[in-house]
Design a protein around this motif. Sequence first.
Motif, PDB file in Angstrom:
ATOM      1  N   GLN A  71       0.843  -1.198   0.000  1.00  0.00           N
ATOM      2  CA  GLN A  71       0.000   0.000   0.000  1.00  0.00           C
ATOM      3  C   GLN A  71       0.879   1.250   0.000  1.00  0.00           C
ATOM      4  O   GLN A  71       1.881   1.319   0.708  1.00  0.00           O
ATOM      5  CB  GLN A  71      -0.915   0.013   1.229  1.00  0.00           C
ATOM      6  N   ILE A  72       0.482   2.230  -0.807  1.00  0.00           N
ATOM      7  CA  ILE A  72       1.137   3.535  -0.824  1.00  0.00           C
ATOM      8  C   ILE A  72       0.117   4.540  -0.299  1.00  0.00           C
ATOM      9  O   ILE A  72      -0.999   4.622  -0.817  1.00  0.00           O
ATOM     10  CB  ILE A  72       1.608   3.919  -2.238  1.00  0.00           C
ATOM     11  N   PHE A  73       0.515   5.302   0.709  1.00  0.00           N
ATOM     12  CA  PHE A  73      -0.420   6.148   1.437  1.00  0.00           C
ATOM     13  C   PHE A  73      -0.444   7.587   0.907  1.00  0.00           C
ATOM     14  O   PHE A  73       0.434   7.992   0.140  1.00  0.00           O
ATOM     15  CB  PHE A  73      -0.103   6.071   2.929  1.00  0.00           C
ATOM     16  N   PRO A  74      -1.468   8.353   1.285  1.00  0.00           N
ATOM     17  CA  PRO A  74      -1.692   9.677   0.692  1.00  0.00           C
ATOM     18  C   PRO A  74      -0.502  10.622   0.673  1.00  0.00           C
ATOM     19  O   PRO A  74      -0.297  11.318  -0.326  1.00  0.00           O
ATOM     20  CB  PRO A  74      -2.843  10.240   1.531  1.00  0.00           C
ATOM     21  N   ASP A  75       0.308  10.667   1.736  1.00  0.00           N
ATOM     22  CA  ASP A  75       1.456  11.583   1.739  1.00  0.00           C
ATOM     23  C   ASP A  75       2.397  11.303   0.573  1.00  0.00           C
ATOM     24  O   ASP A  75       2.881  12.226  -0.088  1.00  0.00           O
ATOM     25  CB  ASP A  75       2.233  11.474   3.059  1.00  0.00           C
ATOM     26  N   ILE A  80       4.508  11.913  -5.302  1.00  0.00           N
ATOM     27  CA  ILE A  80       4.994  11.305  -6.559  1.00  0.00           C
ATOM     28  C   ILE A  80       3.909  11.169  -7.626  1.00  0.00           C
ATOM     29  O   ILE A  80       4.202  10.751  -8.732  1.00  0.00           O
ATOM     30  CB  ILE A  80       5.658   9.938  -6.290  1.00  0.00           C
ATOM     31  N   ASN A  81       2.691  11.485  -7.322  1.00  0.00           N
ATOM     32  CA  ASN A  81       1.477  11.407  -8.149  1.00  0.00           C
ATOM     33  C   ASN A  81       0.911   9.980  -8.170  1.00  0.00           C
ATOM     34  O   ASN A  81       1.625   9.010  -7.912  1.00  0.00           O
ATOM     35  CB  ASN A  81       1.625  12.044  -9.543  1.00  0.00           C
ATOM     36  N   ILE A  82      -0.358   9.886  -8.493  1.00  0.00           N
ATOM     37  CA  ILE A  82      -1.068   8.607  -8.345  1.00  0.00           C
ATOM     38  C   ILE A  82      -0.589   7.547  -9.333  1.00  0.00           C
ATOM     39  O   ILE A  82      -0.534   6.358  -9.005  1.00  0.00           O
ATOM     40  CB  ILE A  82      -2.611   8.808  -8.434  1.00  0.00           C
ATOM     41  N   LEU A  83      -0.191   7.957 -10.542  1.00  0.00           N
ATOM     42  CA  LEU A  83       0.289   6.964 -11.507  1.00  0.00           C
ATOM     43  C   LEU A  83       1.569   6.313 -10.997  1.00  0.00           C
ATOM     44  O   LEU A  83       1.686   5.084 -10.966  1.00  0.00           O
ATOM     45  CB  LEU A  83       0.520   7.618 -12.873  1.00  0.00           C
ATOM     46  N   ASN A  84       2.530   7.139 -10.570  1.00  0.00           N
ATOM     47  CA  ASN A  84       3.784   6.591 -10.038  1.00  0.00           C
ATOM     48  C   ASN A  84       3.550   5.807  -8.754  1.00  0.00           C
ATOM     49  O   ASN A  84       4.225   4.799  -8.505  1.00  0.00           O
ATOM     50  CB  ASN A  84       4.791   7.716  -9.796  1.00  0.00           C
ATOM     51  N   SER A  86       0.884   4.065  -8.087  1.00  0.00           N
ATOM     52  CA  SER A  86       0.322   2.769  -8.500  1.00  0.00           C
ATOM     53  C   SER A  86       1.432   1.822  -8.947  1.00  0.00           C
ATOM     54  O   SER A  86       1.451   0.641  -8.572  1.00  0.00           O
ATOM     55  CB  SER A  86      -0.678   2.966  -9.638  1.00  0.00           C
ATOM     56  N   PHE A  87       2.370   2.340  -9.755  1.00  0.00           N
ATOM     57  CA  PHE A  87       3.502   1.510 -10.196  1.00  0.00           C
ATOM     58  C   PHE A  87       4.350   1.075  -9.001  1.00  0.00           C
ATOM     59  O   PHE A  87       4.766  -0.083  -8.918  1.00  0.00           O
ATOM     60  CB  PHE A  87       4.390   2.282 -11.173  1.00  0.00           C
ATOM     61  N   LEU A  88       4.598   2.000  -8.077  1.00  0.00           N
ATOM     62  CA  LEU A  88       5.407   1.685  -6.903  1.00  0.00           C
ATOM     63  C   LEU A  88       4.740   0.616  -6.045  1.00  0.00           C
ATOM     64  O   LEU A  88       5.408  -0.313  -5.558  1.00  0.00           O
ATOM     65  CB  LEU A  88       5.652   2.948  -6.080  1.00  0.00           C
ATOM     66  N   ALA A  89       3.432   0.727  -5.866  1.00  0.00           N
ATOM     67  CA  ALA A  89       2.705  -0.279  -5.087  1.00  0.00           C
ATOM     68  C   ALA A  89       2.826  -1.658  -5.738  1.00  0.00           C
ATOM     69  O   ALA A  89       3.059  -2.668  -5.049  1.00  0.00           O
ATOM     70  CB  ALA A  89       1.238   0.119  -4.948  1.00  0.00           C
ATOM     71  N   MET A  90       2.699  -1.715  -7.061  1.00  0.00           N
ATOM     72  CA  MET A  90       2.831  -3.000  -7.759  1.00  0.00           C
ATOM     73  C   MET A  90       4.255  -3.536  -7.624  1.00  0.00           C
ATOM     74  O   MET A  90       4.452  -4.743  -7.411  1.00  0.00           O
ATOM     75  CB  MET A  90       2.407  -2.862  -9.217  1.00  0.00           C
ATOM     76  N   HIS A  91       5.257  -2.669  -7.737  1.00  0.00           N
ATOM     77  CA  HIS A  91       6.643  -3.108  -7.564  1.00  0.00           C
ATOM     78  C   HIS A  91       6.874  -3.648  -6.149  1.00  0.00           C
ATOM     79  O   HIS A  91       7.535  -4.681  -5.976  1.00  0.00           O
ATOM     80  CB  HIS A  91       7.598  -1.949  -7.832  1.00  0.00           C
ATOM     81  N   LYS A  92       6.338  -2.955  -5.146  1.00  0.00           N
ATOM     82  CA  LYS A  92       6.512  -3.408  -3.759  1.00  0.00           C
ATOM     83  C   LYS A  92       5.782  -4.742  -3.514  1.00  0.00           C
ATOM     84  O   LYS A  92       6.240  -5.573  -2.727  1.00  0.00           O
ATOM     85  CB  LYS A  92       6.019  -2.333  -2.792  1.00  0.00           C
ATOM     86  N   ASP A 107      -2.479  -5.471 -15.209  1.00  0.00           N
ATOM     87  CA  ASP A 107      -3.774  -4.946 -15.642  1.00  0.00           C
ATOM     88  C   ASP A 107      -3.605  -3.477 -16.047  1.00  0.00           C
ATOM     89  O   ASP A 107      -3.077  -2.672 -15.274  1.00  0.00           O
ATOM     90  CB  ASP A 107      -4.802  -5.060 -14.520  1.00  0.00           C
ATOM     91  N   GLY A 108      -4.043  -3.125 -17.237  1.00  0.00           N
ATOM     92  CA  GLY A 108      -3.957  -1.740 -17.683  1.00  0.00           C
ATOM     93  C   GLY A 108      -3.062  -1.582 -18.891  1.00  0.00           C
ATOM     94  O   GLY A 108      -2.647  -2.564 -19.519  1.00  0.00           O
ATOM     95  N   ASN A 109      -2.734  -0.322 -19.199  1.00  0.00           N
ATOM     96  CA  ASN A 109      -1.956  -0.059 -20.420  1.00  0.00           C
ATOM     97  C   ASN A 109      -0.580   0.556 -20.172  1.00  0.00           C
ATOM     98  O   ASN A 109       0.121   0.876 -21.121  1.00  0.00           O
ATOM     99  CB  ASN A 109      -2.760   0.830 -21.380  1.00  0.00           C
ATOM    100  N   ARG A 110      -0.200   0.731 -18.901  1.00  0.00           N
ATOM    101  CA  ARG A 110       1.112   1.317 -18.603  1.00  0.00           C
ATOM    102  C   ARG A 110       1.725   0.651 -17.377  1.00  0.00           C
ATOM    103  O   ARG A 110       1.014   0.266 -16.442  1.00  0.00           O
ATOM    104  CB  ARG A 110       0.992   2.822 -18.351  1.00  0.00           C
ATOM    105  N   PHE A 111       3.062   0.566 -17.386  1.00  0.00           N
ATOM    106  CA  PHE A 111       3.782  -0.049 -16.262  1.00  0.00           C
ATOM    107  C   PHE A 111       5.251   0.316 -16.379  1.00  0.00           C
ATOM    108  O   PHE A 111       5.795   0.400 -17.484  1.00  0.00           O
ATOM    109  CB  PHE A 111       3.622  -1.579 -16.316  1.00  0.00           C
TER     110      PHE A 111
END
Length: 198
Positions: A71-75, A80-84, A86-92, A107-111
Amino acid sequence: MLKAFYKYELEAGTDEAGRGCLAGPVTAAAVILPKDFSNDTLNDSKILSSAKRDLLRPIIETNATSFGIAQIFPDEIDKINILNASFLAMHKALDQLKTDPQFIIVDGNRFNPYHNIPHACIVKGDGKYLSIAAASILAKTYRDAYMEKIHLEYPMYNWIKNKGYPTLEHREAIRKYGITKYHRKTFRQLPDQLKLDV
Protein backbone atom coordinates in the motif's frame (compact mmCIF):
# COMPACT_ATOMS: atom_id res chain seq x y z
CA MET A 1 -13.73 -18.60 -18.51
CA LEU A 2 -10.48 -16.83 -17.61
CA LYS A 3 -7.22 -18.05 -19.10
CA ALA A 4 -4.54 -19.54 -16.88
CA PHE A 5 -1.44 -18.03 -18.49
CA TYR A 6 -0.47 -15.37 -20.96
CA LYS A 7 2.95 -16.73 -21.86
CA TYR A 8 4.69 -18.71 -19.12
CA GLU A 9 3.61 -21.02 -16.34
CA LEU A 10 5.69 -19.06 -13.83
CA GLU A 11 4.20 -15.60 -14.28
CA ALA A 12 2.91 -13.04 -11.82
CA GLY A 13 -0.30 -11.12 -12.34
CA THR A 14 -0.49 -7.69 -10.73
CA ASP A 15 -3.24 -5.12 -10.24
CA GLU A 16 -4.13 -2.19 -8.01
CA ALA A 17 -7.20 -0.81 -6.26
CA GLY A 18 -8.02 2.72 -5.15
CA ARG A 19 -6.39 4.74 -7.89
CA GLY A 20 -9.44 6.97 -8.36
CA CYS A 21 -10.15 7.55 -4.67
CA LEU A 22 -10.02 10.84 -2.77
CA ALA A 23 -8.92 9.17 0.47
CA GLY A 24 -6.91 6.18 1.59
CA PRO A 25 -4.04 4.29 0.00
CA VAL A 26 -3.57 2.83 -3.42
CA THR A 27 -3.20 -0.91 -2.81
CA ALA A 28 -1.57 -3.42 -5.15
CA ALA A 29 -1.21 -7.16 -5.19
CA ALA A 30 0.95 -9.57 -7.15
CA VAL A 31 0.03 -13.24 -7.46
CA ILE A 32 1.67 -16.33 -8.93
CA LEU A 33 -0.80 -19.18 -9.32
CA PRO A 34 0.13 -22.85 -9.68
CA LYS A 35 -0.20 -24.63 -13.00
CA ASP A 36 -3.27 -26.62 -11.90
CA PHE A 37 -5.21 -23.75 -10.28
CA SER A 38 -8.81 -23.24 -11.35
CA ASN A 39 -11.81 -21.48 -9.90
CA ASP A 40 -15.11 -20.82 -11.66
CA THR A 41 -15.99 -17.81 -9.49
CA LEU A 42 -12.70 -15.91 -9.82
CA ASN A 43 -13.06 -12.84 -12.02
CA ASP A 44 -12.44 -9.10 -12.12
CA SER A 45 -13.05 -7.86 -8.57
CA LYS A 46 -15.25 -5.01 -9.84
CA ILE A 47 -17.92 -7.38 -11.13
CA LEU A 48 -18.06 -9.57 -8.01
CA SER A 49 -19.97 -8.85 -4.82
CA SER A 50 -18.04 -8.09 -1.65
CA ALA A 51 -19.24 -11.43 -0.25
CA LYS A 52 -17.72 -13.32 -3.20
CA ARG A 53 -14.49 -11.34 -2.96
CA ASP A 54 -14.26 -12.17 0.75
CA LEU A 55 -14.78 -15.87 -0.03
CA LEU A 56 -12.14 -15.83 -2.76
CA ARG A 57 -9.42 -14.10 -0.73
CA PRO A 58 -8.50 -17.08 1.52
CA ILE A 59 -8.78 -19.45 -1.46
CA ILE A 60 -6.24 -17.35 -3.39
CA GLU A 61 -3.94 -16.93 -0.40
CA THR A 62 -4.00 -20.65 0.41
CA ASN A 63 -3.52 -21.89 -3.15
CA ALA A 64 -1.17 -19.29 -4.65
CA THR A 65 2.42 -20.29 -5.26
CA SER A 66 3.24 -16.85 -3.86
CA PHE A 67 1.54 -13.49 -3.37
CA GLY A 68 2.38 -10.01 -2.13
CA ILE A 69 0.40 -6.95 -1.01
CA ALA A 70 1.60 -3.34 -0.81
CA GLN A 71 0.00 0.00 0.00
CA ILE A 72 1.14 3.53 -0.82
CA PHE A 73 -0.42 6.15 1.44
CA PRO A 74 -1.69 9.68 0.69
CA ASP A 75 1.46 11.58 1.74
CA GLU A 76 3.53 9.65 -0.77
CA ILE A 77 0.79 9.73 -3.42
CA ASP A 78 0.82 13.53 -3.11
CA LYS A 79 4.60 13.61 -3.55
CA ILE A 80 4.99 11.31 -6.56
CA ASN A 81 1.48 11.41 -8.15
CA ILE A 82 -1.07 8.61 -8.35
CA LEU A 83 0.29 6.96 -11.51
CA ASN A 84 3.78 6.59 -10.04
CA ALA A 85 2.27 5.52 -6.72
CA SER A 86 0.32 2.77 -8.50
CA PHE A 87 3.50 1.51 -10.20
CA LEU A 88 5.41 1.69 -6.90
CA ALA A 89 2.70 -0.28 -5.09
CA MET A 90 2.83 -3.00 -7.76
CA HIS A 91 6.64 -3.11 -7.56
CA LYS A 92 6.51 -3.41 -3.76
CA ALA A 93 3.95 -6.22 -4.07
CA LEU A 94 6.24 -8.00 -6.55
CA ASP A 95 9.13 -7.55 -4.09
CA GLN A 96 7.27 -9.77 -1.63
CA LEU A 97 6.99 -12.77 -3.94
CA LYS A 98 8.98 -15.75 -2.67
CA THR A 99 9.58 -16.94 -6.24
CA ASP A 100 10.87 -14.74 -9.05
CA PRO A 101 8.45 -14.88 -11.98
CA GLN A 102 9.61 -15.44 -15.55
CA PHE A 103 7.08 -12.90 -16.75
CA ILE A 104 4.73 -10.27 -15.32
CA ILE A 105 1.25 -9.50 -16.61
CA VAL A 106 -0.18 -6.15 -15.59
CA ASP A 107 -3.77 -4.95 -15.64
CA GLY A 108 -3.96 -1.74 -17.68
CA ASN A 109 -1.96 -0.06 -20.42
CA ARG A 110 1.11 1.32 -18.60
CA PHE A 111 3.78 -0.05 -16.26
CA ASN A 112 7.35 0.75 -15.24
CA PRO A 113 9.65 -2.21 -15.90
CA TYR A 114 10.40 -4.28 -12.82
CA HIS A 115 14.07 -5.28 -12.59
CA ASN A 116 14.84 -7.09 -15.84
CA ILE A 117 11.74 -9.29 -15.88
CA PRO A 118 9.75 -8.96 -19.12
CA HIS A 119 6.14 -7.86 -18.82
CA ALA A 120 2.97 -7.26 -20.80
CA CYS A 121 0.26 -4.67 -20.11
CA ILE A 122 -3.21 -6.08 -20.73
CA VAL A 123 -6.21 -3.77 -20.86
CA LYS A 124 -9.02 -5.28 -18.77
CA GLY A 125 -6.62 -8.09 -17.90
CA ASP A 126 -8.47 -8.73 -14.64
CA GLY A 127 -11.32 -10.13 -16.74
CA LYS A 128 -9.01 -12.23 -18.94
CA TYR A 129 -6.33 -13.92 -16.81
CA LEU A 130 -6.64 -15.77 -13.52
CA SER A 131 -3.51 -14.33 -11.89
CA ILE A 132 -4.51 -10.72 -12.61
CA ALA A 133 -8.05 -11.43 -11.39
CA ALA A 134 -6.57 -12.95 -8.21
CA ALA A 135 -4.40 -9.85 -7.74
CA SER A 136 -7.45 -7.63 -8.22
CA ILE A 137 -9.33 -9.55 -5.51
CA LEU A 138 -6.48 -9.27 -3.01
CA ALA A 139 -5.85 -5.59 -3.74
CA LYS A 140 -9.53 -4.76 -3.39
CA THR A 141 -10.18 -6.77 -0.21
CA TYR A 142 -7.06 -5.52 1.58
CA ARG A 143 -7.85 -1.93 0.66
CA ASP A 144 -11.51 -2.26 1.67
CA ALA A 145 -10.47 -3.68 5.05
CA TYR A 146 -8.20 -0.68 5.59
CA MET A 147 -10.97 1.79 4.68
CA GLU A 148 -13.39 0.03 7.04
CA LYS A 149 -10.80 0.37 9.82
CA ILE A 150 -10.28 4.13 9.35
CA HIS A 151 -14.05 4.60 9.00
CA LEU A 152 -14.19 4.00 12.76
CA GLU A 153 -12.00 7.07 13.24
CA TYR A 154 -13.93 9.29 10.82
CA PRO A 155 -17.45 7.82 10.45
CA MET A 156 -18.88 11.04 9.01
CA TYR A 157 -17.31 10.27 5.60
CA ASN A 158 -18.97 6.81 5.46
CA TRP A 159 -15.84 5.15 4.09
CA ILE A 160 -17.31 1.81 5.14
CA LYS A 161 -19.66 2.26 2.19
CA ASN A 162 -17.91 4.49 -0.38
CA LYS A 163 -14.35 3.26 0.39
CA GLY A 164 -12.97 6.74 -0.31
CA TYR A 165 -14.29 7.06 -3.85
CA PRO A 166 -15.67 10.48 -4.90
CA THR A 167 -19.34 9.75 -4.33
CA LEU A 168 -21.73 12.65 -3.81
CA GLU A 169 -22.09 11.61 -0.15
CA HIS A 170 -18.32 11.64 0.37
CA ARG A 171 -17.93 15.02 -1.28
CA GLU A 172 -20.79 16.49 0.73
CA ALA A 173 -19.00 15.32 3.90
CA ILE A 174 -15.77 16.98 2.72
CA ARG A 175 -17.70 20.19 2.12
CA LYS A 176 -19.14 19.99 5.65
CA TYR A 177 -16.15 18.68 7.65
CA GLY A 178 -13.10 19.44 5.50
CA ILE A 179 -10.38 16.90 4.76
CA THR A 180 -8.53 14.50 7.04
CA LYS A 181 -5.00 13.12 7.23
CA TYR A 182 -6.27 10.24 5.07
CA HIS A 183 -7.30 12.45 2.14
CA ARG A 184 -5.09 13.00 -0.90
CA LYS A 185 -4.37 16.71 -0.86
CA THR A 186 -3.33 16.95 -4.50
CA PHE A 187 -6.69 15.55 -5.67
CA ARG A 188 -9.58 17.83 -6.50
CA GLN A 189 -11.74 17.08 -3.50
CA LEU A 190 -14.76 19.14 -4.56
CA PRO A 191 -16.09 20.00 -8.01
CA ASP A 192 -17.08 23.61 -8.65
CA GLN A 193 -20.70 22.61 -8.27
CA LEU A 194 -22.07 19.54 -6.52
CA LYS A 195 -25.63 20.02 -7.75
CA LEU A 196 -27.70 22.48 -9.71
CA ASP A 197 -29.31 25.23 -7.70
CA VAL A 198 -32.75 25.28 -9.33
